[in-house]
Design a protein around this motif. Structure first.
Motif: not given
Length: 243
Positions: A188-204, A226-231
Motif C-alpha cells: 500500500x502507498x503510504x506517507x508519513x507525518x511528524x508532529x511535535x506535541x507537548x505532554x501537558x502532564x510532564x511538559x515534555x 510517540x517518542x519523548x525527549x527522555x527516550x
C-alpha cells in the motif's frame, strides 16, 4: 568519462527542478553551487540535516573500512559540527537511503545503502553517543515499502515509501544486534507525518510519527509511534556498541 557525462547531464536537470528549491545557506560550511546537502530549522525545537549520500560516496563494492565513505570528509565534518552546535530539541538526519543494517540483509541487491558503509554509519552513531547528543531521529527513503526501526535504545529510523510499493517475504532477518523492526508496510502507498506535541502532564516534548495508508482513496493511519525527549538520550558511551 562516459559515466561523468551522464552524471553531469542528470545533475543539471536535478538542480533545475529540485535543487533550486533547497534553502540557500550563507554559512561558510556550505557551497550552494557545488554541495547538495543542506540544513533548515522549523521553529526553535526542530532542525533537519538533509544528507547527500551520492556525490561523495566511495565505490559501492569497495571493502568497508575507514577509507570507505558515504558522505566525504567535508560533509561528515559539517554534520558533526551541526550535531554538536544545534540547540534544537529534535534533530532529524534525512538520508536518501536506509540507515538500518538489516535492510542490507533484506535487499542484498541494493548495495548503495548504509549497510554497505557501516564503518562510517557507526562512526556517526558513536559521535552522537560520545558527545551525548540528544533528540536525534533518522529519516530515510528509496525503499518501496515503509518501515520503522529501533536502531538502538535512543535511535529510531522512520522510512516512507515512494508512490510504487511491492510485497516483502514473510520472513524478516532478526540476527542484527540491537536493531528491531517495529513496523513494515507493504503493497500500500503510504506517507508519513511528524508532529511535535507537548505532554501537558510532564511538559515534555514528544515526537508523534504517523504513517497513513490509502484505503479507497482516503488516507487512514496504519501505524503510530510517540517518542519523548527522555527516550532519545544516549546511554553512557561505549565504543564497543558501534564496532
Amino acid at each position: 568519462d562516459d559515466g561523468m557525462e551522464i552524471y553531469d547531464s542528470s545533475i543539471s536537470v536535478w538542480k533545475k527542478y529540485v535543487g533550486s528549491k533547497n534553502p540557500t545557506l550563507s554559512s561558510s560550511d556550505f557551497d550552494n553551487e557545488k554541495q547538495f546537502y543542506f540544513t533548515f530549522d522549523y521553529g526553535k525545537h526542530v532542525s533537519f540535516f538533509v544528507l547527500d549520500t551520492r556525490a561523495y560516496a566511495s565505490p559501492i563494492y569497495q571493502q568497508d573500512s575507514s577509507d570507505k565513505t558515504k558522505l566525504g570528509a567535508k560533509q561528515l565534518q559539517v554534520l558533526f559540527k551541526w550535531l554538536k552546535d544545534s540547540t534544537s530539541t529534535f534533530k532529524f538526519l534525512a538520508s536518501p537511503v536506509a540507515w538500518a543494517q538489516r535492510v542490507g540483509k533484506l535487499l542484498p541487491q541494493k548495495p548503495d545503502i548504509w549497510a554497505n558503509y557501516l564503518f562510517e554509519r557507526n562512526k556517526i552513531f558513536a559521535y552522537i553517543a560520545e558527545n551525548n547528543i540528544t533528540g536525534v531521529i533518522l529519516l530515510s527513503g528509496d525503499l518501496h515499502w515503509s518501515h520503522v526501526f529501533e536502531i538502538n535504545s535512543y535511535l529510531y529510523e522512520f522510512g516512507t515509501s515512494p508512490m510504487q510499493t511491492f510485497g516483502l517475504p514473510k520472513w524478516i532477518h532478526n540476527d542484527v544486534k540491537e536493531e528491531k523492526l517495529l513496523f513494515v508496510q507493504e503493497w500500500k502507498n503510504t506517507f508519513g507525518q511528524i508532529q511535535i506535541l507537548k505532554d501537558e502532564q510532564t511538559k515534555e516534548l514528544v515526537v508523534h510519527y504517523t504513517l497513513f495508508g490509502y484505503y479507497y482513496l482516503y488516507p487512514s493511519p496504519v501505524y503510530e509511534l510517540k517518542l519523548r525527549e527522555s527516550q532519545l538520550v544516549p546511554k553512557p558511551y561505549n565504543k564497543h556498541n558501534f564496532t
